[in-house]
Enzyme design. Structure first.
Site, short mmCIF file in Angstrom:
data_model
loop_
_atom_site.label_atom_id
_atom_site.label_comp_id
_atom_site.label_asym_id
_atom_site.label_seq_id
_atom_site.Cartn_x
_atom_site.Cartn_y
_atom_site.Cartn_z
N ARG A 1 -10.56 16.22 7.39
CA ARG A 1 -11.32 16.66 6.21
C ARG A 1 -12.68 17.21 6.61
O ARG A 1 -13.35 16.63 7.48
CB ARG A 1 -11.52 15.49 5.24
N HIS B 1 -17.63 2.83 7.66
CA HIS B 1 -16.19 2.74 7.89
C HIS B 1 -15.75 4.06 8.52
O HIS B 1 -15.66 5.09 7.84
CB HIS B 1 -15.44 2.49 6.58
N ASN C 1 0.87 -1.17 0.00
CA ASN C 1 0.00 0.00 0.00
C ASN C 1 0.91 1.22 0.00
O ASN C 1 1.49 1.58 1.02
CB ASN C 1 -0.89 -0.04 1.25
N GLU D 1 -8.88 -4.89 5.21
CA GLU D 1 -8.66 -4.51 3.81
C GLU D 1 -7.51 -5.31 3.19
O GLU D 1 -7.58 -5.70 2.03
CB GLU D 1 -8.34 -3.00 3.73
N LYS E 1 3.47 0.92 2.93
CA LYS E 1 3.15 -0.09 3.94
C LYS E 1 3.18 -1.46 3.28
O LYS E 1 2.82 -1.58 2.10
CB LYS E 1 1.76 0.14 4.52
N HIS F 1 -12.83 3.39 -0.01
CA HIS F 1 -12.90 2.37 1.05
C HIS F 1 -13.59 1.10 0.54
O HIS F 1 -14.20 0.36 1.31
CB HIS F 1 -13.68 2.86 2.29
N GLY G 1 -10.06 8.64 7.89
CA GLY G 1 -10.93 8.85 6.73
C GLY G 1 -12.20 8.07 7.02
O GLY G 1 -12.13 7.01 7.65
N GLY H 1 -12.90 5.84 10.33
CA GLY H 1 -11.51 5.94 10.78
C GLY H 1 -11.10 7.38 10.66
O GLY H 1 -11.95 8.27 10.72
N ARG I 1 -2.68 -2.07 -3.40
CA ARG I 1 -3.86 -1.21 -3.25
C ARG I 1 -3.71 -0.05 -4.23
O ARG I 1 -2.69 0.62 -4.25
CB ARG I 1 -3.93 -0.68 -1.82
N CYS J 1 -9.63 10.69 17.68
CA CYS J 1 -10.90 10.54 18.39
C CYS J 1 -10.68 10.19 19.87
O CYS J 1 -11.37 10.70 20.75
CB CYS J 1 -11.71 9.46 17.67
N GLY K 1 -11.12 2.35 12.74
CA GLY K 1 -10.58 2.64 14.09
C GLY K 1 -11.62 3.18 15.04
O GLY K 1 -11.71 2.74 16.20
N ILE K 2 -12.46 4.13 14.58
CA ILE K 2 -13.50 4.70 15.46
C ILE K 2 -14.68 3.73 15.57
O ILE K 2 -15.17 3.45 16.66
CB ILE K 2 -13.95 6.08 14.92
N GLY K 3 -15.12 3.20 14.43
CA GLY K 3 -16.28 2.29 14.42
C GLY K 3 -16.04 1.04 15.26
O GLY K 3 -16.95 0.54 15.93
#
Ligand code: ADP
Length: 411
Positions: A234, A201, A7, A379, A14, A173, A205, A203, A84, A277, A324-326
Site C-alpha cells: 500500500r 505496529h 479471522n 491480537e 484463519k 489494528h 499492513g 507488518g 475479528r 522486508c 512482523g517488521i517491528g
C-alpha cells in the site's frame, strides 16, 4: 475449556483454538483460496498438514475445521467463539456479543470496509450455523480508536460530509495497539491510565497509534487502512490531488487506481522486487539500490509519524515496536531510532539485535522521552480475552436473573 478465534477474509479463514485458562494456542491454521478449485485447509497440531478442501466455501471450510476439532475431542469443550471484525464504524467502542442487531450494524458498516466486513460476516454466519448454542463475540479493529478527539478524527472536508456519510478517520489494528498498551503498562509498571506511548505496529499492513493515558488519541490509518505509513503493497498517505492526475496520466479508471495504491505500491512498488522486508534487507545488502530505497522510505515515514504525535502526547513513556517488521527487523528499528536521536535516545545495538524472533526488550533510552521497546503483539489473545470476559459477564447476569427469580417472595 477453549475459546475459538475466527479471522475471516474474503478468500481465507484463519482460526485458533486457545485454552481459556493458560491462554495457549492448542490448534491453529486456516483455509486459503476459498471459493476456488485450489482451496486448501492447513491445520497446525502435532505438525502441519495441508489438504485440499472438498467444499471450497467458507461454510465448507468451517465444517471441516469443526470436524477436526470434534474428531480430536476438543469441540465439546469450546465455550465461546471470538470473531475479528474489521470495521465497527462509530457504533462500537468495545467488543460485543453478536446478536441479530449487531449483525445488522456490521452490514451497515460494510461500505466503509467493502472487502473485509462482508467476509467477516460470512465467517460469523458459518460459525453460528455450526455452533448455534455458543455465544459469539465480535472484536472490532476500529474500537480502540473510538476515543480519538474530533481534531484527530475529522478530515478537513465540509463537516456535512462527515455528518451525512460518516467519513472520518477510524484507524485499524486496534486489538494490537490495545494489547501493546496493556502489556507495556505491565512491563514498565506504570498504571494504564497514566501511560503515554507511541505504538508502532509494523507488518505487511502498518500503523502507528498515539496512546495518551491508556487511550488512543490519534492513529495513522484513516477511513480505510490505506492511509498513513507506506506499507508492504500500500502506498500510504499521498497528495489527494495526485489521483485525478494519475487517472489522466495512466488512463486508469478509479478501480484500477484503487488497485494500484493498495496492491502494487509501497515496498513492492518502490523496490520492484517484493513486499517482504526480509527479502528486501538481503537484496539491499547485496547492493540492490531500489530495495534499500524502499526500506529507507519505510523507516523515514515511521519516524516522521512518531515525531508528529508528540504534540498530542506532550509526555512520552515509550515508543513500542511490534508486528512482523517491528518485532524482527534490526535494520528498520535502527534506522527509525537513529532518525529520532535528536530526542536524546541512547540506542544500544546489542540489545536491538537481541530483540528478534519473539524476544522482547528495551532497545533505547532517553532522559526526556522514555524508552524504546520491542514487544510481541497478540491480537488473538486480545480477542480471546474479550470473548471470555463477555462470556463471564453473560453467565453472571444469567445467574443473577435465575437467582432473583428463584428467590422466595419475602426476600
Ligand atoms: P501482516 O500484516 O500480514 O500480519 P506480519 O505482521 O506478519 O504481517 O509482518 C510481515 C512482515 O514482517 C514481512 O514484511 C516480513 O518480511 C517481515 N519480517 C518477518 N520476519 C522478519 C525478519 N526477521 N526481519 C525483517 N523482517 C521480517
Amino acid at each position: 475449556m477453549y475459546a475459538l478465534v475466527i479471522n475471516c477474509g474474503s478468500s481465507s479463514l484463519k482460526f485458533a483454538l486457545i485454552s481459556s485458562k493458560e491462554r495457549q494456542t492448542i490448534i491453529s491454521g486456516g483455509a486459503e483460496q476459498l471459493d476456488s478449485p485450489e482451496a486448501s485447509l492447513t491445520i497446525k497440531h502435532d505438525g502441519k498438514k495441508t489438504d485440499a478442501l472438498k467444499d471450497s466455501s467458507h461454510l465448507g471450510a468451517f465444517k471441516e475445521i469443526f470436524a477436526y476439532l470434534d474428531q480430536k475431542g476438543f469441540a465439546k469443550n469450546i465455550i465461546a467463539v471470538g470473531h475479528r471484525v474489521v470495521h465497527g464504524g462509530e457504533y462500537f467502542q468495545e467488543s460485543v456479543e453478536i446478536t441479530p442487531e449487531v449483525i445488522e450494524i456490521i452490514k451497515k458498516c460494510a461500505p466503509l470496509a467493502p472487502i473485509h466486513n462482508p467476509a467477516n460476516l460470512i465467517g460469523i454466519l458459518a460459525a453460528q450455523e455450526v455452533l448455534p448454542a455458543l455465544p459469539h463475540v465480535a472484536v472490532f479493529d476500529t474500537a480502540f480508536h473510538q476515543t480519538m478527539p474530533e481534531e484527530a478524527y475529522l478530515y478537513g472536508l465540509p463537516l456535512e460530509i462527515y455528518e451525512k456519510y460518516n467519513i472520518r478517520r477510524y484507524g485499524f489494528h486496534g486489538s494490537s495497539h490495545r494489547y501493546i498498551t496493556e502489556r507495556t503498562a505491565r512491563i514498565l509498571d506504570i498504571p494504564l491510565d497514566k501511560l503515554n506511548i507511541i505504538s508502532c505496529h509494523l507488518g505487511n499492513g502498518a500503523s502507528v497509534a498515539a496512546v495518551k493515558h491508556g487511550k488512543s488519541v490519534d492513529t495513522s490509518m484513516g477511513l480505510t487502512p490505506l492511509e498513513g505509513l507506506m506499507m508492504g503493497t500500500r502506498s500510504g498517505s499521498l497528495d489527494p490531488g495526485l489521483i485525478p492526475y494519475l487517472v489522466e496520466c495512466l488512463d486508469y479508471d478509479i478501480y484500477e487506481i484503487d488497485k494500484l495504491l493498495n496492491f502494487k505500491s509501497g515496498l513492492l512498488g518502490i523496490s520492484g522486487v517484493s513486499n517482504d522486508c526480509r527479502l528486501l534487507e538481503s537484496k539491499a545488502k547485496e547492493g540492490h539500490v531500489r530495495s534499500r530505497l524502499a526500506l529507507d522510505m519505510f523507516g523515514y515515514r515511521v519516524s516522521k509519524t512518531i515525531a508528529s504525535y508528540l504534540p498530542a502526547l506532550q509526555r512520552l513513556d515509550a515508543i513500542v515496536f511490534t508486528g512482523g517488521i517491528g518485532e524482527n527487523s534490526v535494520y528498520i528499528r535502527e534506522l527509525i531510532m537513529s532518525q529520532l536521536a535528536f530526542l536524546g535516545y541512547t540506542f544500544s545495538n546489542p540489545s536491538n539485535s537481541f530483540c528478534t524472533g519473539g524476544k522482547e526488550g528495551v532497545i533505547a533510552t532517553s532522559s526526556g522521552f522514555g524508552k524504546a521497546l520491542v514487544v510481541c503483539t497478540d491480537e488473538e489473545g486480545m480477542i480471546v480475552q474479550d470473548t471470555l470476559e463477555i462470556l463471564a459477564k453473560k453467565e453472571k447476569s444469567e445467574l443473577r436473573q435465575r437467582y432473583a427469580i428463584s428467590l422466595p417472595p419475602y426476600y
